[in-house]
Design a protein around this motif. Structure first.
Motif, PDB file in Angstrom:
ATOM      1  N   ARG A  95       0.820  -1.208   0.000  1.00 23.74           N
ATOM      2  CA  ARG A  95       0.000   0.000   0.000  1.00 23.74           C
ATOM      3  C   ARG A  95       0.859   1.265   0.000  1.00 23.74           C
ATOM      4  N   SER A  96       0.196   2.407  -0.158  1.00 23.04           N
ATOM      5  CA  SER A  96       0.889   3.693  -0.227  1.00 23.04           C
ATOM      6  C   SER A  96       1.446   4.084   1.138  1.00 23.04           C
ATOM      7  N   THR A 130      -0.104   7.441   2.276  1.00 21.16           N
ATOM      8  CA  THR A 130      -1.380   7.305   2.977  1.00 21.16           C
ATOM      9  C   THR A 130      -1.158   6.824   4.397  1.00 21.16           C
ATOM     10  N   GLN A 131      -0.317   5.809   4.553  1.00 25.69           N
ATOM     11  CA  GLN A 131      -0.080   5.217   5.868  1.00 25.69           C
ATOM     12  C   GLN A 131       0.557   6.213   6.825  1.00 25.69           C
ATOM     13  N   ALA A 161       0.531   9.538   6.770  1.00 30.21           N
ATOM     14  CA  ALA A 161      -0.404  10.594   7.148  1.00 30.21           C
ATOM     15  C   ALA A 161      -1.459  10.060   8.108  1.00 30.21           C
ATOM     16  N   ALA A 162      -2.004   8.884   7.804  1.00 31.05           N
ATOM     17  CA  ALA A 162      -3.033   8.296   8.660  1.00 31.05           C
ATOM     18  C   ALA A 162      -2.497   8.027  10.058  1.00 31.05           C
ATOM     19  N   TRP A 209       0.465  17.461   4.365  1.00 31.47           N
ATOM     20  CA  TRP A 209       0.234  16.177   3.696  1.00 31.47           C
ATOM     21  C   TRP A 209      -0.441  16.354   2.344  1.00 31.47           C
ATOM     22  N   ALA A 260       1.076  14.844  -1.045  1.00 36.23           N
ATOM     23  CA  ALA A 260       0.270  14.047  -1.974  1.00 36.23           C
ATOM     24  C   ALA A 260       0.379  14.590  -3.394  1.00 36.23           C
ATOM     25  N   ASP A 301       1.690   9.556  -6.004  1.00 38.66           N
ATOM     26  CA  ASP A 301       1.011   8.339  -5.550  1.00 38.66           C
ATOM     27  C   ASP A 301      -0.470   8.338  -5.927  1.00 38.66           C
ATOM     28  N   THR A 302      -1.127   9.496  -5.826  1.00 35.45           N
ATOM     29  CA  THR A 302      -2.550   9.544  -6.141  1.00 35.45           C
ATOM     30  C   THR A 302      -2.779   9.232  -7.618  1.00 35.45           C
TER      31      THR A 302
END
Length: 249
Positions: A196-197, A200-201, A203-204, A218, A222, A227-228
């Motif tokens: 997975r990205s 994303t991880q 930031a989450a 963030w 992005a 990645d998006t």
């Protein structure tokens, strides 16, 4: 073999093993001290995309080696907190794979991981009340954020152990697996995490840990990462995405 933290990297997943089987993987002062620099090394490795913390054999960690508390309990606790904070701050997903006892400092380390998968029959406890030790404020807050104030008080007031059923209900454990399935499930799930990205991880993880004031930061990462665009293109083309952003960059 001396008590130590063993480690290796397989398929983008680092595994750190608490190795002190003579004392049910109790953490010595040297082991506490060695964890932060080890985590720094693994965080800087671009090949590492997730980390698993586990114990040697059938025990996760029985806590701090009590013999290390005799001379300087305050120093031993300081080392434990520094190790816990380093684990909580690790910039990539972390998962504790728990077998057997996860007590005292073991629960402290497990709680600092992002996720906890446990073998059926594992036992969890936070036992400073049995030793007359004041549990650190930061560790208490982290535990309370996982299981709530009531269960935190139950654990800290009594020093009693929770079985996996109650630990799962309380939110201390995310999944409970039979003994012959835990390793397979951990390997399967961490492969998913590694695919997975990381953007994303990361930031989450930051937001979930209460640092919610960096939306603009963030959003910029992005936009710059690609990645998006890659994720959307891979979805439309029905292929696996090849995310390029890394916390090690």
């Amino acid at each position: 073999m001396e008590p130590q933290l063993l480690h290796g990297v397989t398929e983008s997943v680092a595994t750190v093993v608490i190795h002190h089987p003579a004392k049910r993987n109790a953490m010595t002062a040297a082991m506490w001290r060695s964890l932060p620099p080890l985590l720094d090394t693994l965080a800087a490795d671009p090949d590492v995309r997730a980390l698993v913390l586990t114990g040697e054999g059938d025990t996760f960690c029985a806590g701090a080696d009590i013999s290390t508390l005799q001379d300087s309990p305050a120093q031993a606790q300081r080392l434990a907190v520094l190790a816990e904070e380093a684990l909580a701050a690790f910039p990539k997903p972390t998962l504790a794979a728990v077998r057997g006892h996860c007590v005292g400092g073991g629960s402290q380390l497990a709680a600092a991981c992002d996720l906890r998968f446990a073998q059926e029959g594992a036992l969890f406890g936070v036992t400073p009340a049995k030793l007359g030790i004041v549990y650190p404020a930061s560790s208490t807050r982290r535990l309370s954020s996982l299981v709530g104030p009531a269960t935190t008080k139950y654990l800290l007031f009594s020093g009693e152990l929770l079985d996996t059923e109650r630990a799962l209900r309380a939110g201390l454990v995310d999944e409970v697996l039979p003994a012959d399935e835990l390793g397979k499930r951990v390997a399967e799930f961490t492969r998913i995490l590694a695919s997975r990205s990381q953007l994303t991880q990361a930031a989450a993880k930051e937001f979930a840990n209460g640092h919610t004031d960096r939306d603009a930061y963030w959003a910029e990462r992005a936009r710059d990462s690609g990645d998006t665009a890659e994720g959307v293109a891979a979805f439309l083309e029905r292929r696996q995405p090849r995310f390029s952003w890394t916390t090690s960059g």
